[in-house]
Design a protein around this motif. Structure first.
Motif, short mmCIF file in Angstrom:
data_model
loop_
_atom_site.label_atom_id
_atom_site.label_comp_id
_atom_site.label_asym_id
_atom_site.label_seq_id
_atom_site.Cartn_x
_atom_site.Cartn_y
_atom_site.Cartn_z
N CYS A 27 0.83 -1.21 0.00
CA CYS A 27 0.00 0.00 0.00
C CYS A 27 0.86 1.26 0.00
CB CYS A 27 -0.91 0.01 1.22
SG CYS A 27 -2.20 -1.25 1.21
N GLU A 28 1.89 1.24 0.83
CA GLU A 28 2.79 2.39 0.91
C GLU A 28 3.48 2.65 -0.41
OE1 GLU A 28 5.28 1.16 4.08
OE2 GLU A 28 3.87 1.74 5.68
N GLU A 31 1.04 4.35 -2.79
CA GLU A 31 0.90 5.77 -2.42
C GLU A 31 2.15 6.56 -2.79
OE1 GLU A 31 -1.75 7.10 -1.48
OE2 GLU A 31 -3.01 5.52 -0.63
N LEU A 32 3.32 5.98 -2.56
CA LEU A 32 4.58 6.67 -2.86
C LEU A 32 4.70 6.97 -4.35
CD1 LEU A 32 7.45 7.59 -1.97
CD2 LEU A 32 8.20 5.22 -2.38
N ASN A 33 4.22 6.06 -5.19
CA ASN A 33 4.36 6.21 -6.63
C ASN A 33 3.11 6.79 -7.30
OD1 ASN A 33 7.07 4.88 -7.34
ND2 ASN A 33 6.11 3.32 -6.05
N ALA A 131 1.21 -0.27 -11.32
CA ALA A 131 1.10 -0.05 -9.88
C ALA A 131 1.16 -1.37 -9.11
CB ALA A 131 -0.20 0.67 -9.56
N ALA A 132 0.45 -2.36 -9.60
CA ALA A 132 0.45 -3.66 -8.92
C ALA A 132 1.84 -4.27 -8.91
CB ALA A 132 -0.55 -4.60 -9.59
N ALA A 133 2.54 -4.15 -10.04
CA ALA A 133 3.91 -4.68 -10.11
C ALA A 133 4.83 -3.97 -9.13
CB ALA A 133 4.43 -4.55 -11.53
N LEU A 134 4.73 -2.64 -9.04
CA LEU A 134 5.57 -1.90 -8.10
C LEU A 134 5.23 -2.25 -6.66
CD1 LEU A 134 5.64 1.71 -9.67
CD2 LEU A 134 7.30 -0.14 -9.93
N GLY A 135 3.94 -2.42 -6.37
CA GLY A 135 3.53 -2.75 -5.00
C GLY A 135 4.04 -4.12 -4.57
N LEU A 136 3.90 -5.10 -5.43
CA LEU A 136 4.39 -6.45 -5.09
C LEU A 136 5.90 -6.45 -4.95
CD1 LEU A 136 3.83 -9.44 -4.63
CD2 LEU A 136 3.95 -9.77 -7.11
N SER A 354 -12.29 6.13 -13.29
CA SER A 354 -10.92 6.13 -12.79
C SER A 354 -10.74 5.04 -11.75
CB SER A 354 -10.58 7.49 -12.16
OG SER A 354 -11.43 7.73 -11.05
N LEU A 355 -9.48 4.60 -11.60
CA LEU A 355 -9.14 3.59 -10.60
C LEU A 355 -8.52 4.28 -9.40
CD1 LEU A 355 -7.53 1.00 -13.00
CD2 LEU A 355 -9.56 0.60 -11.63
N SER A 356 -9.00 3.97 -8.21
CA SER A 356 -8.46 4.58 -7.01
C SER A 356 -7.25 3.80 -6.51
CB SER A 356 -9.53 4.60 -5.91
OG SER A 356 -9.78 3.27 -5.48
N SER A 357 -6.46 4.43 -5.63
CA SER A 357 -5.31 3.74 -5.07
C SER A 357 -5.76 2.55 -4.22
CB SER A 357 -4.49 4.71 -4.21
OG SER A 357 -5.24 5.17 -3.11
N ILE A 358 -6.97 2.61 -3.68
CA ILE A 358 -7.48 1.47 -2.90
C ILE A 358 -7.60 0.24 -3.79
CG2 ILE A 358 -9.48 0.60 -1.64
CD1 ILE A 358 -10.00 3.44 -0.70
N GLN A 359 -8.12 0.43 -5.00
CA GLN A 359 -8.26 -0.70 -5.91
C GLN A 359 -6.90 -1.25 -6.31
OE1 GLN A 359 -10.81 1.77 -8.40
NE2 GLN A 359 -12.22 0.05 -8.52
N LEU A 360 -5.92 -0.37 -6.49
CA LEU A 360 -4.57 -0.83 -6.84
C LEU A 360 -3.98 -1.64 -5.69
CD1 LEU A 360 -3.09 2.42 -8.42
CD2 LEU A 360 -4.29 0.55 -9.56
N GLN A 361 -4.18 -1.19 -4.46
CA GLN A 361 -3.65 -1.91 -3.30
C GLN A 361 -4.29 -3.30 -3.20
OE1 GLN A 361 -4.58 0.76 -0.12
NE2 GLN A 361 -3.33 2.41 -0.96
N MET A 362 -5.60 -3.36 -3.42
CA MET A 362 -6.30 -4.63 -3.31
C MET A 362 -5.78 -5.62 -4.34
SD MET A 362 -10.38 -5.30 -3.53
CE MET A 362 -10.50 -4.74 -5.21
N PHE A 363 -5.42 -5.13 -5.52
CA PHE A 363 -4.91 -5.97 -6.58
C PHE A 363 -3.63 -6.68 -6.13
CE2 PHE A 363 -3.26 -6.15 -11.13
CZ PHE A 363 -4.19 -7.09 -11.52
N VAL A 364 -2.77 -5.98 -5.39
CA VAL A 364 -1.52 -6.56 -4.91
C VAL A 364 -1.77 -7.48 -3.72
CG1 VAL A 364 0.80 -6.04 -4.09
CG2 VAL A 364 -0.32 -4.49 -5.68
#
Length: 373
Positions: A27-28, A31-33, A131-136, A354-364
């Motif tokens: 998640c961090e 948010e950072l990216n 985003a998912a790739a960076l988060g993982l 649009s896709l929110s950062s919450i959705q990106l976090q959930m993907f990871v």
């Protein structure tokens, strides 16, 4: 937004705190990216490109993953991978002695529609894949080294989704060989763990007649426009006997030159959709009979040509759906009902938002659940 405190105890109790920590790290990272990811999406959106022509989008994506500004270790980027506008970016944990790494991939689309640009949100698909790739990657980099499990993360840029079947080209070229699991997200008006992507077949129909002056010698002509109109009307009549889950939609791309010339050539383009390849085969036969009968009735010759790549229906993965929804609910996301999902048909029913950062976090998070257990 951060994950809720995990439950304690049970056989997996020891692993849960570590898993939740990794989720928080993912998640961090998102948010950072966030600013970089938003800029990536806007750059693709502002310069829409059609299938196989996504030169600027390709360059934007490869620059993103080659940038020294991204946190952590560098990605290995292969531009123009297998196709002229595809790419591949890879990163992996230090592999200990042992079995082959788990190979996980994220897909990024970035082609647009003619005339209306990124109305289907493929710029957002590129953003969420990145985003998912960076988060993982960030979550795995936070583990003690050498990592307890070897993981290879791959990001594939997949052009030509709207026309031509770029992913099928990449499959045939071996781009997906050796991958264990591949993820992609699509923007939608609603949140769903699965949408029924159906089987789809493209067809181009050409009628050949004989030109003649429409006022002076109409009896000398063979009217290809009549054939096109009859074909369209044949399909309209067929709809009464079509299953509720079948779809046929198309346009007349060429209807003639001038009103006083009986058209010697017309062309139609249609998309056929059905829940399975078996149903699609039945529907295709019925539709082609509509085209052929129009030629017979008007005396025209007909040429029916299918697209180079048919799209197979997607089979749902119930286990991943369950994990996806569980993590989404922890982030406060509400999902549409199963009935609403089953009543939808492919991405044609989606309204892109649009896709929110919450959705990106959930993907990871879904991936981390898979890795930890």
């Amino acid at each position: 937004m951060r994950p809720q405190d995990p439950p304690q105890g049970g056989p997996a109790g020891a692993a849960l705190p570590a898993l939740e920590t990794l989720k928080q790290r993912a998640c961090e990272s998102v948010e950072l990216n966030a600013a970089r990811l938003g800029a990536l999406s806007r750059a693709i959106w502002s310069r829409p490109e059609l299938a196989y022509e996504e030169q600027q989008a390709h360059d934007t994506m490869t620059r993103f993953f080659s940038s020294g500004e991204l946190p952590g270790a560098a990605w290995a980027v292969q531009p123009r991978y297998k196709l002229g506008t595809a790419f591949r970016a890879e990163w992996g944990t230090a592999a200990p002695q042992g079995p082959r790494p788990l190979r996980i991939a994220f897909l990024c689309e970035y082609d647009a529609l003619p005339g209306i640009g990124h109305a289907c949100g493929h710029n957002l698909i590129a953003e969420v894949g990145a985003a998912a790739a960076l988060g993982l990657k960030a979550a795995l980099e936070s583990l003690p080294q050498p990592a307890p499990v070897a993981v290879q993360i791959t990001v594939l840029g997949t052009p030509a989704e709207e026309q031509g079947g770029g992913k099928i080209d990449l499959i045939n070229a071996g781009a997906f060989d050796g991958l264990d699991v591949v993820f992609m997200a699509h923007p939608s008006q609603e949140n769903a763990a699965y949408l029924p992507d159906v089987a789809e077949h493209d067809v181009t129909v050409k009628y050949y007649g004989k030109a003649s002056h429409a006022a002076a010698y109409p009896w000398e002509g063979v009217n290809a426009l009549d054939a096109a109109v009859l074909a369209y009307n044949n399909l309209s009549v067929l709809r009464q006997q079509m299953k509720p889950t079948w779809r046929v939609h198309g346009v007349i791309r060429n209807g003639g030159v001038k009103p006083n010339i009986i058209p010697s050539y017309t062309e139609l383009e249609f998309y056929l959709r059905a829940p399975s390849m078996k149903d699609l085969s039945v529907l295709t036969e019925k539709v082609e009979n509509c085209f052929k009968s129009a030629a017979l009735a008007t005396g025209c010759k007909v040429e029916i040509k299918g697209g180079e790549n048919d799209y197979y229906n997607v089979l749902p993965n119930k286990s991943l759906q369950k994990v996806y929804k569980e993590n989404g609910k922890k982030l406060g996301i509400e999902f549409i009902s199963e009935d609403c999902i089953l009543n939808g048909l492919s991405e044609g029913n989606l309204i892109c938002t649009s896709l929110s950062s919450i959705q990106l976090q959930m993907f990871v998070w879904k991936l981390l659940e898979h890795l930890m257990f």
